[in-house]
Design a protein around this motif. Structure first.
Motif, mmCIF file in Angstrom:
data_model
loop_
_atom_site.group_PDB
_atom_site.id
_atom_site.type_symbol
_atom_site.label_atom_id
_atom_site.label_comp_id
_atom_site.label_asym_id
_atom_site.label_seq_id
_atom_site.Cartn_x
_atom_site.Cartn_y
_atom_site.Cartn_z
ATOM 1 N N CYS A 238 33.294 39.435 23.323
ATOM 2 C CA CYS A 238 32.836 39.521 24.711
ATOM 3 C C CYS A 238 33.988 39.128 25.635
ATOM 4 N N PRO A 239 33.958 39.567 26.888
ATOM 5 C CA PRO A 239 34.936 39.053 27.851
ATOM 6 C C PRO A 239 34.777 37.535 28.002
ATOM 7 N N ARG A 240 35.866 36.859 28.343
ATOM 8 C CA ARG A 240 35.742 35.438 28.661
ATOM 9 C C ARG A 240 34.784 35.301 29.841
ATOM 10 N N TRP A 241 33.873 34.324 29.763
ATOM 11 C CA TRP A 241 32.845 34.250 30.795
ATOM 12 C C TRP A 241 32.364 32.814 30.966
ATOM 13 N N ALA A 242 31.602 32.584 32.026
ATOM 14 C CA ALA A 242 30.988 31.278 32.255
ATOM 15 C C ALA A 242 29.818 31.449 33.220
ATOM 16 N N PRO A 243 28.724 30.698 33.006
ATOM 17 C CA PRO A 243 27.658 30.685 34.010
ATOM 18 C C PRO A 243 28.139 29.933 35.248
ATOM 19 N N ILE A 244 27.694 30.346 36.403
ATOM 20 C CA ILE A 244 28.047 29.676 37.650
ATOM 21 C C ILE A 244 26.909 28.732 38.035
ATOM 22 N N PRO A 245 27.202 27.469 38.294
ATOM 23 C CA PRO A 245 26.128 26.530 38.669
ATOM 24 C C PRO A 245 25.365 27.022 39.896
ATOM 25 N N VAL A 246 24.138 26.578 40.026
ATOM 26 C CA VAL A 246 23.294 27.015 41.136
ATOM 27 C C VAL A 246 23.652 26.286 42.430
#
Length: 396
Positions: A118-126
């Motif tokens: 997968c591409p490098r990724w991260a969830p963004i905090p709300v």
């Protein structure tokens, strides 16, 4: 009887396969003039979010209750599907699988667990300040300072996706997420050379079949053309992508057709590498070529799979098949183009969706198969151009 949620072109294209198999379709359509309602006689009107409408869809009518509930889109409440499943209605794909197509954060998390690229990724905090800080930190580590921000739910066909260089470019999304809109995620902007798609089907008993890997060409974020098989794809990479698709469909427990959309990018060793971009748990635009170009179409295969019937062969029936989408038109009626199209391109297979014309809308597609890719591609694109009201090149 198979109950289908969604009245668009995908449900419409299930109808011929259902008729050939002697299977009754009941389709929940959004309005009486929906694409599927024009060809499916049993088409109650209701919203995919309406619990009463979905319960009515699967209830007995004229002595027939639904043997299975399936979908032409992923926008169905999972809590309702879980309840239906627990009370004896087979749901395919099931809610535990479907959530991976509904929520990109859930999808990415699970694909990484399965060891898939997968591409490098991260969830963004709300929380807005934390969201900005996290996004700026991610951008600082990316070549060129660019990344892709996506809404975790609801995006498709280029919607819900932005390429950004700063948090300011998604300030509205950050504020909306803080107010309860879907959470955001950020991904590496993959330096891809082309997009591929792998179509795979699985039935509850575990049988899995994959079709040849295709190249998908996007224009303005929407699929414009599909070439089957993907030109110049090595046998080794073809095998790797098909194995990857089988791993996804098994690992997520999907029943039915699954489309795995991928980026092909240069690899460090000189060999190309692939990254999973998106998933669709239903027949998909990248698989329309199978209607005329494969032994078993994705629509027949989906019906076989959800009924747990043996799956059909997925071999291509010609060296090349090209699907060209009809995206918008200047014509008053698309059928006005048929006499010229059929005279100039007698081998072209036209599939119109019965939709009202507006700019950029998917109105239909054309499939052309043959032995010479350059000719096949030119003729498919020229035929689609006629349906858009354009004058194709004379040498097509």
């Amino acid at each position: 009887m198979i109950a289908v949620v969604g009245g668009g072109q995908l449900a419409r294209m299930m109808a011929p396969a259902a008729g050939e198999l002697g299977v009754h379709l009941r389709v929940l359509v959004e309005e009486p003039a929906s694409s599927a309602a024009q060809v499916v006689t049993d088409a109650p009107v209701g919203a995919a979010s309406d619990e009463a409408a979905i319960r009515g869809l699967i209830a007995p009518h004229d002595g027939q209750a639904a043997a299975v509930l399936t979908f032409e889109h992923e926008h169905v409440p999972n809590s309702l599907l879980q309840d239906l499943l627990e009370h004896g209605t087979p749901v395919h794909p099931g809610p535990d699988a479907l959530v991976h197509a509904q929520d990109k954060i859930v999808m990415r998390t699970r694909l990484i667990e399965l060891g898939l690229p997968c591409p490098r990724w991260a969830p963004i905090p709300v929380e807005p300040a934390a969201a900005r800080a996290a996004l700026e930190a991610f951008l600082a580590g990316e070549p060129g300072g660019e990344a892709v921000v996506k809404t975790s739910r609801g995006g498709y066909d280029g919607k819900g996706v932005r390429v950004v260089r700063s948090a300011d470019e998604v300030a509205d999304w950050i504020a909306a997420a803080a107010d309860g809109a879907p959470q955001l995620l950020v991904e590496q902007k993959v330096p891809f050379t082309r997009e591929l798609a792998a179509l795979v089907a699985r039935r509850p008993s575990g049988e899995v079949r994959t079709w040849p890997v295709v190249e998908s060409i996007q224009r303005d974020g929407v699929c414009s053309e599909v070439i089957a098989p993907a030109p110049g794809l090595s046998a080794a990479l073809e095998a790797r992508v098909r194995e990857l698709a089988a791993t996804v469909v098994d690992g997520l427990g999907v029943t039915g057709v699954l489309a795995v959309e991928l980026f092909e990018a240069p690899g460090d060793s000189g060999e190309p590498e692939v990254f999973v971009n998106e998933l669709a748990m239903r027949p998909h635009n990248s698989g329309h070529w199978t209607i005329d170009g494969a032994v078993t179409s994705q629509f027949e295969q989906h019906l076989r799979a959800v009924l747990d019937l043996p799956l059909g062969a997925t071999d291509a029936v010609a060296p090349w098949t090209v699907m060209a989408n009809v995206l918008g038109s200047t014509l008053t009626e698309l059928t006005d183009a048929l006499p010229e199209l059929m005279a100039r391109f007698p081998e072209a297979k036209v599939n119109l969706y019965g939709k009202g014309i507006r700019a950029g809308r998917k109105l239909g597609h054309v499939n052309v198969s043959g032995a010479d890719l350059e000719s096949v591609r030119a003729r498919a694109m020229a035929a689609a151009a006629l349906l858009r009201g354009e004058t194709p090149e004379e040498n097509a």
